[in-house]
Motif scaffolding. Structure first.
Motif, PDB file in Angstrom:
ATOM      1  N   PHE A 369      19.346  27.453  -0.288  1.00 23.09           N
ATOM      2  CA  PHE A 369      18.890  27.868   1.038  1.00 23.09           C
ATOM      3  C   PHE A 369      18.364  26.684   1.837  1.00 23.09           C
ATOM      4  CE2 PHE A 369      17.712  30.259   4.461  1.00 23.09           C
ATOM      5  CZ  PHE A 369      16.356  30.373   4.679  1.00 23.09           C
ATOM      6  N   LYS A 370      17.687  25.774   1.179  1.00 18.06           N
ATOM      7  CA  LYS A 370      17.161  24.623   1.921  1.00 18.06           C
ATOM      8  C   LYS A 370      18.280  23.727   2.439  1.00 18.06           C
ATOM      9  CE  LYS A 370      12.506  24.608   0.093  1.00 18.06           C
ATOM     10  NZ  LYS A 370      11.482  23.936  -0.713  1.00 18.06           N
ATOM     11  N   ARG A 371      19.365  23.628   1.688  1.00 21.33           N
ATOM     12  CA  ARG A 371      20.526  22.897   2.213  1.00 21.33           C
ATOM     13  C   ARG A 371      21.102  23.618   3.418  1.00 21.33           C
ATOM     14  NH1 ARG A 371      23.365  21.996  -3.681  1.00 21.33           N
ATOM     15  NH2 ARG A 371      22.071  20.240  -4.397  1.00 21.33           N
ATOM     16  N   THR A 372      21.143  24.941   3.307  1.00 23.74           N
ATOM     17  CA  THR A 372      21.629  25.747   4.421  1.00 23.74           C
ATOM     18  C   THR A 372      20.735  25.567   5.639  1.00 23.74           C
ATOM     19  OG1 THR A 372      22.538  27.401   2.926  1.00 23.74           O
ATOM     20  CG2 THR A 372      22.107  28.116   5.167  1.00 23.74           C
ATOM     21  N   LEU A 373      19.422  25.545   5.408  1.00 24.03           N
ATOM     22  CA  LEU A 373      18.487  25.354   6.516  1.00 24.03           C
ATOM     23  C   LEU A 373      18.718  24.026   7.211  1.00 24.03           C
ATOM     24  CD1 LEU A 373      15.001  26.667   5.285  1.00 24.03           C
ATOM     25  CD2 LEU A 373      16.340  27.495   7.216  1.00 24.03           C
ATOM     26  N   ASN A 374      18.925  22.991   6.415  1.00 22.41           N
ATOM     27  CA  ASN A 374      19.159  21.669   7.016  1.00 22.41           C
ATOM     28  C   ASN A 374      20.428  21.662   7.862  1.00 22.41           C
ATOM     29  OD1 ASN A 374      16.859  20.593   5.841  1.00 22.41           O
ATOM     30  ND2 ASN A 374      17.942  19.942   3.984  1.00 22.41           N
ATOM     31  N   ALA A 375      21.514  22.283   7.325  1.00 23.91           N
ATOM     32  CA  ALA A 375      22.752  22.352   8.101  1.00 23.91           C
ATOM     33  C   ALA A 375      22.548  23.175   9.358  1.00 23.91           C
ATOM     34  CB  ALA A 375      23.860  22.960   7.241  1.00 23.91           C
ATOM     35  N   GLY A 376      21.801  24.277   9.223  1.00 28.07           N
ATOM     36  CA  GLY A 376      21.531  25.128  10.376  1.00 28.07           C
ATOM     37  C   GLY A 376      20.688  24.438  11.426  1.00 28.07           C
ATOM     38  N   LEU A 377      19.720  23.650  10.979  1.00 29.57           N
ATOM     39  CA  LEU A 377      18.873  22.928  11.929  1.00 29.57           C
ATOM     40  C   LEU A 377      19.687  21.939  12.745  1.00 29.57           C
ATOM     41  CD1 LEU A 377      15.680  22.311   9.750  1.00 29.57           C
ATOM     42  CD2 LEU A 377      15.802  23.628  11.877  1.00 29.57           C
ATOM     43  N   GLY A 378      20.673  21.305  12.089  1.00 30.65           N
ATOM     44  CA  GLY A 378      21.529  20.370  12.825  1.00 30.65           C
ATOM     45  C   GLY A 378      22.340  21.085  13.892  1.00 30.65           C
ATOM     46  N   MET A 379      22.924  22.261  13.528  1.00 28.29           N
ATOM     47  CA  MET A 379      23.690  23.022  14.508  1.00 28.29           C
ATOM     48  C   MET A 379      22.782  23.552  15.613  1.00 28.29           C
ATOM     49  SD  MET A 379      25.998  26.464  14.023  1.00 28.29           S
ATOM     50  CE  MET A 379      26.603  27.317  15.495  1.00 28.29           C
ATOM     51  N   LEU A 380      21.575  23.996  15.237  1.00 27.12           N
ATOM     52  CA  LEU A 380      20.646  24.522  16.238  1.00 27.12           C
ATOM     53  C   LEU A 380      20.262  23.437  17.235  1.00 27.12           C
ATOM     54  CD1 LEU A 380      18.869  26.729  17.364  1.00 27.12           C
ATOM     55  CD2 LEU A 380      17.144  26.190  15.649  1.00 27.12           C
ATOM     56  N   ALA A 381      20.073  22.214  16.723  1.00 27.27           N
ATOM     57  CA  ALA A 381      19.734  21.107  17.628  1.00 27.27           C
ATOM     58  C   ALA A 381      20.851  20.893  18.654  1.00 27.27           C
ATOM     59  CB  ALA A 381      19.502  19.832  16.822  1.00 27.27           C
ATOM     60  N   GLU A 382      22.105  21.020  18.205  1.00 26.73           N
ATOM     61  CA  GLU A 382      23.233  20.881  19.133  1.00 26.73           C
ATOM     62  C   GLU A 382      23.260  22.022  20.145  1.00 26.73           C
ATOM     63  OE1 GLU A 382      26.176  18.851  15.766  1.00 26.73           O
ATOM     64  OE2 GLU A 382      26.828  20.601  16.903  1.00 26.73           O
ATOM     65  N   VAL A 383      22.978  23.237  19.683  1.00 27.51           N
ATOM     66  CA  VAL A 383      22.969  24.397  20.586  1.00 27.51           C
ATOM     67  C   VAL A 383      21.879  24.247  21.642  1.00 27.51           C
ATOM     68  CG1 VAL A 383      22.513  26.881  20.694  1.00 27.51           C
ATOM     69  CG2 VAL A 383      23.997  25.969  18.900  1.00 27.51           C
ATOM     70  N   ILE A 384      20.696  23.801  21.210  1.00 27.26           N
ATOM     71  CA  ILE A 384      19.587  23.617  22.153  1.00 27.26           C
ATOM     72  C   ILE A 384      19.917  22.532  23.167  1.00 27.26           C
ATOM     73  CG2 ILE A 384      17.191  22.796  22.342  1.00 27.26           C
ATOM     74  CD1 ILE A 384      16.623  24.257  19.706  1.00 27.26           C
ATOM     75  N   ALA A 385      20.481  21.432  22.676  1.00 23.53           N
ATOM     76  CA  ALA A 385      20.829  20.327  23.584  1.00 23.53           C
ATOM     77  C   ALA A 385      21.863  20.769  24.607  1.00 23.53           C
ATOM     78  CB  ALA A 385      21.350  19.138  22.772  1.00 23.53           C
ATOM     79  N   GLN A 386      22.860  21.550  24.160  1.00 17.86           N
ATOM     80  CA  GLN A 386      23.892  22.025  25.078  1.00 17.86           C
ATOM     81  C   GLN A 386      23.309  22.969  26.126  1.00 17.86           C
ATOM     82  OE1 GLN A 386      27.222  20.948  24.998  1.00 17.86           O
ATOM     83  NE2 GLN A 386      27.151  21.900  27.029  1.00 17.86           N
ATOM     84  N   ALA A 387      22.385  23.855  25.690  1.00 14.79           N
ATOM     85  CA  ALA A 387      21.749  24.779  26.634  1.00 14.79           C
ATOM     86  C   ALA A 387      20.951  24.014  27.682  1.00 14.79           C
ATOM     87  CB  ALA A 387      20.846  25.759  25.877  1.00 14.79           C
ATOM     88  N   GLN A 388      20.264  22.964  27.245  1.00 12.49           N
ATOM     89  CA  GLN A 388      19.481  22.168  28.200  1.00 12.49           C
ATOM     90  C   GLN A 388      20.396  21.409  29.155  1.00 12.49           C
ATOM     91  OE1 GLN A 388      17.197  20.003  25.279  1.00 12.49           O
ATOM     92  NE2 GLN A 388      15.407  21.357  25.507  1.00 12.49           N
ATOM     93  N   THR A 389      21.508  20.892  28.636  1.00 18.07           N
ATOM     94  CA  THR A 389      22.468  20.184  29.489  1.00 18.07           C
ATOM     95  C   THR A 389      23.048  21.106  30.543  1.00 18.07           C
ATOM     96  OG1 THR A 389      23.061  18.687  27.672  1.00 18.07           O
ATOM     97  CG2 THR A 389      24.631  18.887  29.503  1.00 18.07           C
ATOM     98  N   ASP A 390      23.300  22.394  30.123  1.00 14.65           N
ATOM     99  CA  ASP A 390      23.875  23.379  31.052  1.00 14.65           C
ATOM    100  C   ASP A 390      22.809  24.058  31.902  1.00 14.65           C
ATOM    101  OD1 ASP A 390      26.302  24.489  28.567  1.00 14.65           O
ATOM    102  OD2 ASP A 390      26.330  22.767  29.925  1.00 14.65           O
ATOM    103  N   HIS A 391      21.564  23.614  31.741  1.00 11.83           N
ATOM    104  CA  HIS A 391      20.444  24.184  32.499  1.00 11.83           C
ATOM    105  C   HIS A 391      20.297  25.692  32.238  1.00 11.83           C
ATOM    106  CE1 HIS A 391      20.124  20.367  34.589  1.00 11.83           C
ATOM    107  NE2 HIS A 391      21.415  20.448  34.918  1.00 11.83           N
ATOM    108  N   GLU A 392      20.543  26.081  30.996  1.00  9.89           N
ATOM    109  CA  GLU A 392      20.361  27.477  30.592  1.00  9.89           C
ATOM    110  C   GLU A 392      18.919  27.686  30.134  1.00  9.89           C
ATOM    111  OE1 GLU A 392      24.356  28.745  31.254  1.00  9.89           O
ATOM    112  OE2 GLU A 392      22.500  29.856  30.858  1.00  9.89           O
ATOM    113  N   SER A 393      18.429  28.894  30.327  1.00 13.53           N
ATOM    114  CA  SER A 393      17.057  29.184  29.903  1.00 13.53           C
ATOM    115  C   SER A 393      16.992  29.843  28.530  1.00 13.53           C
ATOM    116  CB  SER A 393      16.379  30.106  30.925  1.00 13.53           C
ATOM    117  OG  SER A 393      17.074  31.349  30.998  1.00 13.53           O
ATOM    118  N   GLN A 394      18.156  30.191  27.991  1.00 10.89           N
ATOM    119  CA  GLN A 394      18.152  30.841  26.684  1.00 10.89           C
ATOM    120  C   GLN A 394      19.386  30.470  25.877  1.00 10.89           C
ATOM    121  OE1 GLN A 394      18.171  35.118  27.127  1.00 10.89           O
ATOM    122  NE2 GLN A 394      20.256  35.194  27.900  1.00 10.89           N
TER     123      GLN A 394
END
Length: 893
Positions: A369-394
């Motif tokens: 699970f901790k390996r999964t969490l690390n992989a998920g955190l990397g994808m989440l960071a990309e999702v957050i960055a993309q949302a901020q780039t697109d000026h999305e609020s969610q």
């Protein structure tokens, strides 16, 4: 009140009911045995269901247990409330048609209040009863010294889960005092039975006495069960909190040692027993979940992506996340298993015996699970960055769901990370995606096929695989062209090595193994290296999305991608399946030949040891017709018809008269299987080379499985011969028992016996009628006047309850009185009969009302019409009381 340990409380409960003649049964596995309706054992009575429904005779009619159980429907509330748990223990005592209210209520009071047992303060105990169940209220008031005013009538005290047994219940509450009040004193919920923390429910006694029949909605209309039962449940965790004065269930010796051990693993975080805190929630969740997971793994369940395994995985991951909230970064859950085992050692020694296995499983899952969490955190960071780039609020719901579904990343963690970045999560969109996934899973869960849910690896698999099993059952020099396993994150992936002691999916460039389809089960067999050594066992074969034959292999020794191997089909299993498949085609044809009409295949199953064939037909197929069908197939077996096949285009196949089999999909090139001139069908399965190979065919059953659909099960070859031999042996034994020289003479001998039996019955009935008339002549002279009515009331000796009815018929003809009340004892059981003439009915006296009044006095119940009613009971000593009650009833009319 003396403080007691959880182990002592549990043992005292079992010892008490053992002293009352109960069989103490041990706690059963959390994984249900032979009960597909349950994911987990979820109550104390769940392991006893077959005793209560009558499908299994209990070893004793009085049983007691302390049963571990799992419920996850309120998992989100665990840790946030005082008493929600995933795993809990339910102590109970059960009567299966033995004792009832009059016994169980005084026992409950004795256990709770006697100084020899629990010794609870009587003034702190309250009970609730169902308003219409005045009998229970009376027993509490008269058979115990429950203080006055401590009985509450509550409309919800009726246990009813739909069709089947139901009945009123009585709940027992303990007053924990004003210090536990969470509502004002005048709040409508501040009473025993209300939603409050002061009055704690500690025991529920269910009186299963009615039968909820289909179509009935008013429980006053439910008929009484012939055998009444008792089912009680006392939550150990709740009772322990009472004895140990715990603010919540977690503030007891069942949980505090786990919580304190968890404290030692944190960076100076502490559990507060005086008030609720955010850290308390995490401590409670960890303590609760590690108990549930430890027991579940000990009982044989393992983490997985579905079913019970998914529950374990979810509990483990929630516990890990709450550990992180407490600052625990390293693997820690396995360290808590010995603490759980020590707490439960007195009653569950298996936890200590299985500690190493449980710890290893938990540690591996936590690492994964901790390996999964690390992989998920990397994808989440990309999702957050993309949302901020697109000026999305969610973050959109689909991305949040992908994080959860692919990486096991919990929604709450996504929300937490998004919040730190100034974003929200589209929870509604997440729920839509989640429901869509559930629908796909339901559609794919029609059976247990591992290939039911397609994944990207199989969908994109580009290798070729050719099936050669129609011509051969062995292949030398097959090449391994694909190996599919799970990576460290639990995601299916292509691999270069199949490691020993794992289970993987394998594709070969050519294979003799038949893949499951068309109702025919797959081939099993072996994978060997060039030296003849075993590499793996083929345990399943399914067709992949692109048509390749996907083999599920239990790996014995390592082998690699591109290795050359030898494949060997389990020949005996293959031949048995092939015989039954050919027989299925022959059965289909025989049905159409003999029954005709609108006969169509509606499904089939071809196993090595039997075959099953479903077809459309209204009503049962009579035995004579089944015999004709069976004879026709055996005739074709004896004719040794050749079984041949050819490949052609679909139009040519239709011109040949080939029948399309239910559920198959056909391309332009099809395979036509012919059984001589008898049958011709489109089919892709395996078959024998001639009908003689079937040896023999026998139908074992014919039944309905739905509206307009029938099912035939049948055997071939040696199983069919064995079935015929078993019948012959039974006939021989019957002939010997009836002293018949030949079994062929049995039918005429049975007719003779039936005629003799009928004559004997007629003679008995005649004699009984004469005896009844003689008895009636005597008692009909014993007329007395009670109130406004002439009455005959007598206890008589008769052979059966039917004789009572004969006496009532004679009374009706002669009309010696207005009312007739009869009682008899047969095999230590009471039968009552009440009859009332028209004069009595017009005056308002009804036989049915009178019987309901007197039947309880003989330990039974009954009813009937205004002019005639009957009842049964188990207490012959109560007959005189019943007569006295009848006299009182008649006087009052």
């Amino acid at each position: 009140m003396e403080s007691r340990s959880s182990a002592e409380i549990r043992q005292m409960f079992l010892d008490f009911f053992a002293s009352k003649g109960h069989l103490v049964v041990p706690s059963k596995s959390l994984v249900p045995e032979d009960d597909p309706t349950l994911l987990w054992i979820n109550s104390g009575v769940a392991t006893l269901k077959k005793y209560f429904d009558g499908s299994v005779v209990p070893p004793k009619n009085r049983i007691t247990n302390a049963q571990k159980a799992i419920r996850t429907n309120d998992i989100e509330n665990v840790g946030k409330t005082a008493r929600h748990h995933t795993l809990f223990e339910m102590m109970g005592n059960f009567s299966i048609g033995d004792y009832f209210k009059a016994e169980v209520i005084p026992w409950a009071w004795e256990l709770l209040t006697s100084p020899e047992w629990y010794g609870l303060d009587k003034s702190k105990l309250y009970v609730t009863v169902y308003p219409k169940d005045q009998e229970t209220k009376q027993i509490w008031a008269e058979k115990t010294d429950l203080p006055d005013g401590h009985i509450y009538e509550v409309e919800d005290n009726f246990w009813d889960i739909g069709e089947g047994p139901s009945g009123p219940d009585s709940e027992i509450f303990y007053d924990r005092g004003e210090a536990f009040s969470d509502l004002p004193a005048d709040d409508p919920e501040m009473y025993p039975g209300g939603e409050n923390e002061r009055y704690l429910e500690i025991w529920n006694i269910v009186f299963s006495q009615f039968n909820h029949l289909p179509g009935l909605t008013d429980n006053s209309q439910y008929p009484e069960l012939p055998h009444k039962n008792i089912d009680t449940g006392m939550g150990l965790e709740r009772l322990v909190s009472v004895f140990q004065n715990g603010r919540t269930n977690f503030d007891t010796d069942l949980f505090l040692p786990i919580i304190h051990a968890t404290e030692q693993l944190t960076d100076n975080r502490h559990y507060d027993q005086s008030q609720d805190t955010e850290d308390n929630v995490s401590f409670k969740v960890i303590a609760d979940h590690i108990r549930a997971v430890s027991f579940a793994i000990s009982d044989g369940a393992l983490p997985a992506n579905e079913g019970r395994g998914y529950v374990i995985r979810r509990l483990l991951r929630r516990a890990v996340l709450h550990g992180q909230k407490l600052g625990i970064q390293e693997n820690f859950l396995a360290n808590l298993v010995p603490v759980v085992a020590e707490i439960m050692a007195s009653y569950y020694p298996e936890l200590g015996q299985n500690t190493a296995k449980i710890q290893k499983t938990i540690d591996n899952e936590e690492t994964r699970f901790k390996r999964t969490l690390n992989a998920g955190l990397g994808m989440l960071a990309e999702v957050i960055a993309q949302a901020q780039t697109d000026h999305e609020s969610q973050i959109n719901g689909e991305d949040a769901f992908k994080l959860s579904d692919t990486y096991g990343f919990p929604l709450e963690l996504t929300q937490e990370q998004a919040s730190e970045a100034g974003l929200t999560v589209d929870v509604a969109g997440y729920q839509v995606a989640l429901e869509a996934q559930r629908n796909r899973a339901r559609a794919a869960r029609s059976d247990d096929k591992s290939m039911g849910i397609q994944n990207a690896v199989l969908t994109d698999l580009a290798v070729d695989s050719t099936y050669v099993g129609w011509q051969q059952t062995e292949v030398d020099g097959a090449q391994v062209v694909a190996i599919i396993g799970q990576d460290e994150a639990g995601v299916d992936s292509l691999q270069k090595l199949a490691e020993a002691d794992t289970e993987v999916l394998v594709v070969f460039d050519q294979t003799p193994f038949y893949a499951e389809m068309g109702g025919q089960v797959p081939d099993h067999g072996q994978i060997l290296n060039q030296a003849g050594q075993l590499l793996g066992k083929v345990v399943n074969v399914q067709k992949g999305p692109k048509g390749q034959y996907i083999h599920t292999v239990a790996v014995v020794a390592d082998f690699a991608l591109e290795d050359t191997v030898n494949l060997r089909v389990d020949l005996q299993r293959h031949l048995n399946v092939s015989r039954n498949h050919t027989a299925t085609h022959m059965l289909d044809q025989a049905l159409r030949n003999i029954i005709g009409g609108d006969i169509h295949q509606a499904g089939s199953l071809v196993e090595p040891d039997y075959l099953r064939f479903d077809f459309t037909h209204e009503g049962p197929v009579d035995p004579a017709t089944l015999t004709k069908i069976q004879d026709l197939i055996n005739q074709k077996i004896a004719e040794n018809l050749p079984v041949t096949w050819l490949e052609t285009d679909i139009e040519s196949a239709k011109e040949m008269g080939a029948v399309a089999v239910f559920g198959e999909k056909y391309g332009q090139k099809v395979r036509v299987v012919s059984i001589g001139d008898f049958n011709r069908e489109l089919d892709g399965g395996t078959h024998v080379q001639s009908t003689a190979e079937l040896g023999l065919f026998k139908i074992t059953s014919e039944s309905g499985i739905g509206a307009g659909v029938r099912r035939i099960e049948a055997l071939t070859s040696l199983p069919a011969i064995a079935a015929f031999q078993a019948q012959a042996d039974a006939l021989t034994a019957a002939a010997k028992s009836l002293k018949v020289a030949q079994s062929l003479d049995l039918p005429s001998r049975v007719v003779e016996l039936q005629n003799d039996l009928k004559a004997s019955h007629q003679l008995v009935e005649s004699l009984q009628a004469q005896v009844a008339n003689l008895s009636a002549g005597e008692i009909f002279n014993q007329v007395q006047t009670i109130g406004n009515f002439t009455t005959i009331m007598a206890q008589v000796k008769v052979a059966n309850s039917g004789a009572l009815r004969q006496m009532a018929d004679t009374w009706k003809e002669k009309q010696p009185s207005d009312i007739l009340v009869l009682a008899t004892t047969i095999d230590n059981k009471v039968n009552l009969l009440v009859a009332a003439n028209q004069n009595a009915n017009q005056a308002g006296l009804k036989a049915g009302d009178l019987i309901k009044t007197i039947a309880p006095l003989v330990g039974g119940g009954g009813g009937g019409r205004p002019d005639l009613a009957q009842a049964g009971g188990k207490n012959p000593a109560g007959i005189s009381d019943a007569f006295s009650a009848a006299e009182t009833f008649i006087k009052e009319q």
